[in-house]
Design a protein around this motif. Structure first.
Motif, PDB file in Angstrom:
ATOM      1  N   ALA A   1      -9.475  -0.622  -6.624  1.00  0.00           N
ATOM      2  CA  ALA A   1      -8.991   0.423  -5.717  1.00  0.00           C
ATOM      3  C   ALA A   1      -9.225   0.069  -4.250  1.00  0.00           C
ATOM      4  CB  ALA A   1      -9.636   1.761  -6.053  1.00  0.00           C
ATOM      5  N   GLN A   2     -10.144  -0.839  -3.997  1.00  0.00           N
ATOM      6  CA  GLN A   2     -10.374  -1.266  -2.608  1.00  0.00           C
ATOM      7  C   GLN A   2      -9.158  -1.992  -2.036  1.00  0.00           C
ATOM      8  OE1 GLN A   2     -13.084   0.013  -1.118  1.00  0.00           O
ATOM      9  NE2 GLN A   2     -13.307   0.907  -3.143  1.00  0.00           N
ATOM     10  N   LEU A   3      -8.276  -2.471  -2.916  1.00  0.00           N
ATOM     11  CA  LEU A   3      -7.049  -3.121  -2.453  1.00  0.00           C
ATOM     12  C   LEU A   3      -6.126  -2.129  -1.747  1.00  0.00           C
ATOM     13  CD1 LEU A   3      -6.328  -5.504  -5.443  1.00  0.00           C
ATOM     14  CD2 LEU A   3      -7.236  -6.104  -3.193  1.00  0.00           C
ATOM     15  N   ILE A   4      -6.303  -0.842  -2.030  1.00  0.00           N
ATOM     16  CA  ILE A   4      -5.509   0.169  -1.321  1.00  0.00           C
ATOM     17  C   ILE A   4      -5.804   0.116   0.168  1.00  0.00           C
ATOM     18  CG2 ILE A   4      -5.183   2.663  -1.012  1.00  0.00           C
ATOM     19  CD1 ILE A   4      -5.467   2.942  -4.020  1.00  0.00           C
ATOM     20  N   TRP A   5      -7.061  -0.179   0.521  1.00  0.00           N
ATOM     21  CA  TRP A   5      -7.410  -0.306   1.940  1.00  0.00           C
ATOM     22  C   TRP A   5      -6.666  -1.467   2.585  1.00  0.00           C
ATOM     23  CZ3 TRP A   5      -9.462   3.720   4.012  1.00  0.00           C
ATOM     24  CH2 TRP A   5     -10.292   4.547   3.265  1.00  0.00           C
ATOM     25  N   VAL A   6      -6.500  -2.543   1.844  1.00  0.00           N
ATOM     26  CA  VAL A   6      -5.768  -3.699   2.369  1.00  0.00           C
ATOM     27  C   VAL A   6      -4.307  -3.318   2.618  1.00  0.00           C
ATOM     28  CG1 VAL A   6      -5.005  -6.057   1.865  1.00  0.00           C
ATOM     29  CG2 VAL A   6      -7.301  -5.328   1.194  1.00  0.00           C
ATOM     30  N   VAL A   7      -3.704  -2.625   1.672  1.00  0.00           N
ATOM     31  CA  VAL A   7      -2.318  -2.171   1.826  1.00  0.00           C
ATOM     32  C   VAL A   7      -2.219  -1.195   2.999  1.00  0.00           C
ATOM     33  CG1 VAL A   7      -0.444  -0.879   0.715  1.00  0.00           C
ATOM     34  CG2 VAL A   7      -1.766  -2.552  -0.600  1.00  0.00           C
TER      35      VAL A   7
END
Length: 162
Positions: free
Chosen positions: A57-63
């Motif tokens: 879910a931390q990939l949402i921050w990247v997006v």
């Protein structure tokens, strides 16, 4: 030498090819994965307390950061100087927008990759945010004129035939 009208058409067509090509680059894996979900091969029930889900879910921050940077980032702002020619302004627009499109393609691939790692609709929403951001950057003639602060004379020269 070709006339201005043909060069404008070529320039505009090339921008649209880049724009649509990069959208397709991210849309194809997203659509294939989404169809895989629909076939029933993935189990979509996710525990939000699962450590793996929290990490992915931390990939949402990247997006989210990529989408924000496309709008407000330092390297994507137009550098319009007094006395720039029309061709220089068009080159600046193309250079910055291709950079923006590449950032959004990266964000779309991250969202699709996250969907593959952890099948949940949160990443589908993140991908749709990227698509909405793309829609704001569609390289229409009016957007080019507005963003590059072209004059009526510049706009007339875009379509002028020699």
């Amino acid at each position: 030498m070709e006339n201005q009208h043909l060069r404008w058409k070529d320039y505009h067509h090339q921008l649209y090819q880049i724009y649509h090509g990069l959208i397709a680059l991210t849309l194809v894996p997203f659509a294939l994965l989404f169809l895989e979900w629909d076939s029933g091969n993935f189990q979509l029930e996710v525990s939000f307390s699962d450590v793996f889900f929290i990490l992915v879910a931390q990939l949402i921050w990247v997006v989210g950061f990529a989408c924000w940077y496309v709008g407000k980032g330092e390297k994507v702002q137009y550098e319009i100087k007094e006395g720039m020619t029309l061709e220089e302004k068009l080159k600046e627009f193309k250079k910055k927008n291709v950079y923006k499109y590449l950032l959004l393609a990266f964000a779309g691939c991250i969202a699709a990759f996250a969907m593959w790692l952890q099948p949940t609709y949160i990443f589908v929403i993140a991908y749709f945010v990227v698509l909405v951001q793309y829609s704001f950057l569609r390289p229409s003639e009016d957007k080019i004129v507005r963003d590059m602060r072209l004059t009526k004379e510049d706009r007339r020269r875009l379509h002028q035939e020699e």
